[in-house]
Design a protein around this motif. Structure first.
Motif, PDB file in Angstrom:
ATOM      1  N   CYS A  25     -20.022  44.187  49.223  1.00  0.00           N
ATOM      2  CA  CYS A  25     -19.307  44.154  47.951  1.00  0.00           C
ATOM      3  C   CYS A  25     -20.337  43.947  46.847  1.00  0.00           C
ATOM      4  O   CYS A  25     -21.303  43.212  47.021  1.00  0.00           O
ATOM      5  CB  CYS A  25     -18.308  43.000  47.978  1.00  0.00           C
ATOM      6  SG  CYS A  25     -17.539  42.702  46.379  1.00  0.00           S
ATOM      7  N   CYS A  26     -20.129  44.634  45.710  1.00  0.00           N
ATOM      8  CA  CYS A  26     -21.134  44.503  44.649  1.00  0.00           C
ATOM      9  C   CYS A  26     -20.902  43.238  43.818  1.00  0.00           C
ATOM     10  O   CYS A  26     -21.776  42.809  43.072  1.00  0.00           O
ATOM     11  CB  CYS A  26     -21.150  45.750  43.771  1.00  0.00           C
ATOM     12  SG  CYS A  26     -19.560  46.143  43.080  1.00  0.00           S
ATOM     13  N   ALA A  27     -19.745  42.623  43.939  1.00  0.00           N
ATOM     14  CA  ALA A  27     -19.459  41.441  43.132  1.00  0.00           C
ATOM     15  C   ALA A  27     -19.746  40.139  43.891  1.00  0.00           C
ATOM     16  O   ALA A  27     -20.190  39.159  43.316  1.00  0.00           O
ATOM     17  CB  ALA A  27     -18.011  41.463  42.675  1.00  0.00           C
ATOM     18  N   CYS A  76     -11.821  47.647  47.117  1.00  0.00           N
ATOM     19  CA  CYS A  76     -12.653  46.670  47.814  1.00  0.00           C
ATOM     20  C   CYS A  76     -11.785  45.464  48.204  1.00  0.00           C
ATOM     21  O   CYS A  76     -11.161  44.851  47.346  1.00  0.00           O
ATOM     22  CB  CYS A  76     -13.799  46.236  46.913  1.00  0.00           C
ATOM     23  SG  CYS A  76     -14.754  44.887  47.626  1.00  0.00           S
ATOM     24  N   VAL A  78     -12.689  42.654  49.102  1.00  0.00           N
ATOM     25  CA  VAL A  78     -13.317  41.380  48.722  1.00  0.00           C
ATOM     26  C   VAL A  78     -13.004  41.047  47.261  1.00  0.00           C
ATOM     27  O   VAL A  78     -12.498  39.969  46.950  1.00  0.00           O
ATOM     28  CB  VAL A  78     -14.847  41.427  48.950  1.00  0.00           C
ATOM     29  CG1 VAL A  78     -15.487  40.099  48.558  1.00  0.00           C
ATOM     30  CG2 VAL A  78     -15.161  41.762  50.404  1.00  0.00           C
ATOM     31  N   CYS A  79     -13.286  41.980  46.357  1.00  0.00           N
ATOM     32  CA  CYS A  79     -13.111  41.682  44.930  1.00  0.00           C
ATOM     33  C   CYS A  79     -11.931  42.424  44.302  1.00  0.00           C
ATOM     34  O   CYS A  79     -11.560  42.151  43.165  1.00  0.00           O
ATOM     35  CB  CYS A  79     -14.400  41.983  44.168  1.00  0.00           C
ATOM     36  SG  CYS A  79     -14.769  43.748  44.105  1.00  0.00           S
TER      37      CYS A  79
HETATM   38 ZN   LIG Z   1     -16.101  44.311  45.891  1.00  0.00          ZN
END
Ligand SMILES: [Zn+2]
Length: 98
Positions: A25-27, A76, A78-79
């Motif tokens: 995840c990018c966040a 995503c 996750v975020c």
């Molecule tokens: Zn994410």
């Protein structure tokens, strides 16, 4: 030079797929399995040599082919952000129907 072959399309628009490899995840610092729908099919284009070697040990059949990329629309887990990411056929598989 030899004419490149064209890979058969393995997926179609709206197919539900999941990625083979986990993605970060990018966040947040968490990995997840991307699941989504094919939104767009890109190509044909010449196979990416670096990618092919990573995935297929330099499978010469694909290396001399034109291949397709599949843009997968996903959310995503996750975020919660929506995204679009392109995979080659060996990087994704059809999700099992439940
Ligand atoms: Zn994410």
């Amino acid at each position: 030079m030899r004419k490149r072959k064209l890979e058969n399309k393995k997926f179609k628009i709206d197919d539900k797929v999941e990625a083979i490899e986990r993605r970060a995840c990018c966040a947040k610092d968490e990995k997840y399995i991307l699941k989504g729908k094919i939104a767009k099919i890109i190509g044909p284009e010449p196979a990416d040599e670096e990618y092919e070697k990573k995935w297929l040990g330099g499978n010469t059949e694909r290396l001399i082919s034109h291949v397709w990329r599949y843009a997968v629309a996903y959310i995503c887990p996750v975020c919660g952000l929506k995204g679009l990411v392109a995979y080659y056929a060996p990087g994704i598989k059809l999700m099992e129907k439940k």
